[in-house]
Write a protein that holds these residues in place. Structure first.
Motif, short mmCIF file in Angstrom:
data_model
loop_
_atom_site.label_atom_id
_atom_site.label_comp_id
_atom_site.label_asym_id
_atom_site.label_seq_id
_atom_site.Cartn_x
_atom_site.Cartn_y
_atom_site.Cartn_z
N ASP A 48 13.49 3.27 0.28
CA ASP A 48 12.93 1.97 0.64
C ASP A 48 12.98 1.75 2.15
O ASP A 48 12.04 1.21 2.75
CB ASP A 48 13.69 0.85 -0.07
N ASP A 49 14.08 2.14 2.79
CA ASP A 49 14.19 1.97 4.25
C ASP A 49 13.14 2.78 4.98
O ASP A 49 12.56 2.32 5.97
CB ASP A 49 15.59 2.37 4.72
N GLU A 50 12.88 3.99 4.51
CA GLU A 50 11.86 4.83 5.14
C GLU A 50 10.47 4.24 4.95
O GLU A 50 9.63 4.26 5.87
CB GLU A 50 11.93 6.25 4.57
N ARG A 51 10.21 3.68 3.79
CA ARG A 51 8.90 3.07 3.54
C ARG A 51 8.75 1.79 4.37
O ARG A 51 7.65 1.50 4.88
CB ARG A 51 8.74 2.76 2.05
N ASP A 52 9.82 1.02 4.50
CA ASP A 52 9.77 -0.19 5.31
C ASP A 52 9.44 0.14 6.77
O ASP A 52 8.56 -0.48 7.37
CB ASP A 52 11.12 -0.93 5.26
N GLU A 53 10.15 1.11 7.33
CA GLU A 53 9.92 1.46 8.73
C GLU A 53 8.54 2.06 8.93
O GLU A 53 7.86 1.75 9.92
CB GLU A 53 10.98 2.42 9.25
N PHE A 54 8.13 2.92 8.02
CA PHE A 54 6.80 3.51 8.15
C PHE A 54 5.74 2.41 8.18
O PHE A 54 4.80 2.47 8.98
CB PHE A 54 6.50 4.48 7.02
N SER A 55 5.86 1.41 7.33
CA SER A 55 4.88 0.33 7.28
C SER A 55 4.76 -0.35 8.63
O SER A 55 3.65 -0.65 9.11
CB SER A 55 5.27 -0.70 6.21
N ARG A 56 5.89 -0.60 9.29
CA ARG A 56 5.87 -1.25 10.60
C ARG A 56 5.24 -0.35 11.66
O ARG A 56 4.38 -0.78 12.44
CB ARG A 56 7.29 -1.65 11.02
N LEU A 57 5.67 0.91 11.70
CA LEU A 57 5.18 1.82 12.73
C LEU A 57 3.70 2.14 12.53
O LEU A 57 2.92 2.20 13.50
CB LEU A 57 5.99 3.12 12.72
N TYR A 58 3.31 2.34 11.29
CA TYR A 58 1.91 2.70 11.01
C TYR A 58 0.97 1.54 11.35
O TYR A 58 -0.13 1.76 11.87
CB TYR A 58 1.77 3.10 9.54
N SER A 59 1.40 0.33 11.08
CA SER A 59 0.59 -0.83 11.45
C SER A 59 0.39 -0.89 12.96
O SER A 59 -0.74 -1.13 13.44
CB SER A 59 1.27 -2.12 10.96
N ARG A 60 1.44 -0.64 13.73
CA ARG A 60 1.31 -0.62 15.19
C ARG A 60 0.39 0.51 15.65
O ARG A 60 -0.44 0.32 16.56
CB ARG A 60 2.69 -0.47 15.84
N LEU A 61 0.54 1.67 15.04
CA LEU A 61 -0.30 2.81 15.41
C LEU A 61 -1.78 2.51 15.16
O LEU A 61 -2.63 2.74 16.04
CB LEU A 61 0.12 4.05 14.62
N LEU A 62 -2.11 2.00 13.97
CA LEU A 62 -3.50 1.75 13.64
C LEU A 62 -4.11 0.67 14.55
O LEU A 62 -5.28 0.77 14.95
CB LEU A 62 -3.64 1.33 12.18
N ARG A 63 -3.33 -0.33 14.88
CA ARG A 63 -3.83 -1.36 15.81
C ARG A 63 -4.08 -0.77 17.19
O ARG A 63 -5.03 -1.13 17.88
CB ARG A 63 -2.86 -2.53 15.87
N GLY A 64 -3.20 0.16 17.60
CA GLY A 64 -3.41 0.83 18.88
C GLY A 64 -4.66 1.70 18.86
O GLY A 64 -5.43 1.73 19.83
N VAL A 65 -4.88 2.41 17.75
CA VAL A 65 -6.09 3.24 17.61
C VAL A 65 -7.34 2.38 17.76
O VAL A 65 -8.31 2.77 18.44
CB VAL A 65 -6.08 3.97 16.26
N ASP A 66 -7.34 1.19 17.16
CA ASP A 66 -8.50 0.32 17.26
C ASP A 66 -8.63 -0.35 18.63
O ASP A 66 -9.72 -0.81 19.00
CB ASP A 66 -8.45 -0.75 16.16
N ALA A 67 -7.54 -0.41 19.38
CA ALA A 67 -7.57 -1.04 20.71
C ALA A 67 -8.09 -0.10 21.79
O ALA A 67 -8.28 -0.52 22.94
CB ALA A 67 -6.18 -1.55 21.08
N VAL B 9 0.84 -1.20 0.00
CA VAL B 9 0.00 0.00 0.00
C VAL B 9 0.87 1.25 0.00
O VAL B 9 0.62 2.20 -0.76
CB VAL B 9 -0.95 -0.01 1.21
N VAL B 10 1.90 1.27 0.83
CA VAL B 10 2.80 2.42 0.88
C VAL B 10 3.49 2.62 -0.47
O VAL B 10 3.63 3.75 -0.95
CB VAL B 10 3.85 2.24 2.00
N GLU B 11 3.88 1.52 -1.11
CA GLU B 11 4.51 1.61 -2.43
C GLU B 11 3.53 2.19 -3.46
O GLU B 11 3.91 2.99 -4.32
CB GLU B 11 4.99 0.24 -2.87
N ALA B 12 2.27 1.77 -3.37
CA ALA B 12 1.26 2.30 -4.30
C ALA B 12 1.07 3.80 -4.09
O ALA B 12 0.98 4.56 -5.06
CB ALA B 12 -0.07 1.56 -4.10
N TRP B 13 1.02 4.26 -2.84
CA TRP B 13 0.90 5.70 -2.56
C TRP B 13 2.07 6.47 -3.18
O TRP B 13 1.88 7.51 -3.80
CB TRP B 13 0.89 5.95 -1.06
N ALA B 14 3.28 5.95 -2.99
CA ALA B 14 4.46 6.64 -3.51
C ALA B 14 4.47 6.65 -5.03
O ALA B 14 4.76 7.68 -5.66
CB ALA B 14 5.73 5.97 -2.97
#
Length: 377
Positions: free
Chosen positions: A275-294, A159-164
């Motif tokens: 690529d490194d920035e997109r990789d890290e963002f994917s990990r952090l954003y996934s954690r953030l969204l799961r926290g928002v839903d929790a 998804v992040v790659e598609a946005w970019a």
């Protein structure tokens, strides 16, 4: 693991369709054609200028015909079937296509076509122009239900790659001045499809929010985003911090739930990230969204918005930023924009930002602990 692959097709009416295959995809590389009969695309919408503000209001009457919360067997974003001739002919990982009823569309010849940004900046009575630009739909998954938070890390990265990729492609279109990827999530926000998806708008002007930011940068006189990052990283409002990104509740949050994410180096838009920035963002954003839903027992409605620099100006000043906001202030309470906010743009915050940050950190920590426990043999 392989690489994320992009595959370009066209729909029966000539609109673009792009498949983005996960790096670990199991899909066949060949995709079927759109078997629907070609149909005429709606005329490009028009926009009128509000002489009181100089802002342009797009009038897209074709949007009145949109499908609203259809059942799963009529989902227009699901892979097509004989019973459901949808917008996407084949099974996919992530798919992007031109909106059938866009707020901004292809330029048409005529006296009311915009003559460039200088033409749109000028203010006058009774001014009307074509809403030149582009609107795309980004489908995060072929499933009818779900959420961005529940995607695999590989799919989030796609998804992040598609946005970019789309930021770069839309920025290259004639007449486009700003590109805006975003996700509206939840009926409380006004979504009309349950299917997990987002959108991308390509505007023929610099949006009012960004124009105000540019004025602020000019008045500030220093490196605004570098100073914001340093200021927020020293606060107790930080939620997540990696090598390349920091997520925080801003000092003057307007909404009951508001999170900003800034890259640690200056980049104007997603296309400029590594690529490194997109990789890290994917990990952090996934954690953030799961926290928002929790935070609550039911999923949290939100708007997740990528604020990017204009295409042709201020690219050394305006830094890429993600802003996620939600009107949810309690389990069964929403913040509505009433008199002060809606009429005057003067927000009244219900929850102190430090309180909101503490709640979000606790929710993210809980999700992290639960995931580790689940992963253990």
């Amino acid at each position: 693991m392989g690489q994320i692959t992009k595959r370009a097709y066209r729909l029966s009416d000539g609109r673009d369709l792009i498949y983005f295959d996960d790096a670990d995809t199991t899909l066949d590389p060949e995709r079927g054609p759109d078997l629907r009969e070609p149909a005429a695309r709606p005329l490009t919408a028009t926009m009128r200028q509000d002489v009181l503000t100089g802002e342009w209001i797009s009038i897209a009457a074709a949007r009145q015909n949109r499908v609203v919360l259809p059942p799963s067997h009529l989902d227009p974003l699901a892979p097509a079937s004989p019973e459901n001739p949808s917008e996407i002919p084949s099974l996919y990982d992530v798919a992007v296509f031109e909106n059938k009823s866009p707020s901004f569309g292809p330029a048409l010849s005529g006296p009311d076509a915009p003559e460039g940004l200088a033409d749109l900046v000028r203010v006058g009575l009774g001014r009307s122009r074509q809403s030149v630009g582009r609107c795309e739909v980004v489908c995060f998954s072929p499933e009818h239900t779900g959420s961005l938070a529940r995607l695999s890390l590989s799919r989030m990265r796609t998804v992040v790659e598609a946005w970019a990729d789309r930021t770069a492609a839309l920025s290259a279109l004639p007449g486009v001045e700003q590109v805006f990827p975003f996700e509206n999530r939840g009926e409380a926000i006004g979504v009309t499809l349950h299917h997990p998806h987002g959108q991308i708008y390509a505007y023929p002007y610099i949006t009012p929010r960004t124009a105000q930011l540019i004025r602020t940068i000019e008045d500030y006189g220093g490196n605004l985003f570098e100073d914001i990052l340093s200021f927020e990283q020293k606060s107790d409002r930080v939620l997540l911090r990696g090598e390349h990104w920091t997520a925080f509740v801003p000092f003057a949050a307007r909404w009951p739930l508001e999170v900003h994410m800034l890259p640690h180096r200056h980049v104007p838009d997603l296309a400029a990230t590594t690529d490194d920035e997109r990789d890290e963002f994917s990990r952090l954003y996934s954690r953030l969204l799961r926290g928002v839903d929790a935070l609550y027992d039911t999923p949290t409605p939100y708007i997740s918005a990528w604020h990017q620099a204009p295409v042709h100006s201020h690219r050394e000043d305006v830094r890429l930023m993600l802003q996620l906001t939600s009107p949810r202030r309690e389990e069964n309470k929403l913040k509505y924009l009433a008199g002060s906010e809606a009429a005057m743009g003067a927000f009244i915050a219900d929850i102190p930002p430090e309180t909101a940050a503490a709640r979000l950190r606790a929710a993210i920590d809980k999700v992290d602990i639960d995931q580790k426990a689940t992963a253990q043999p």
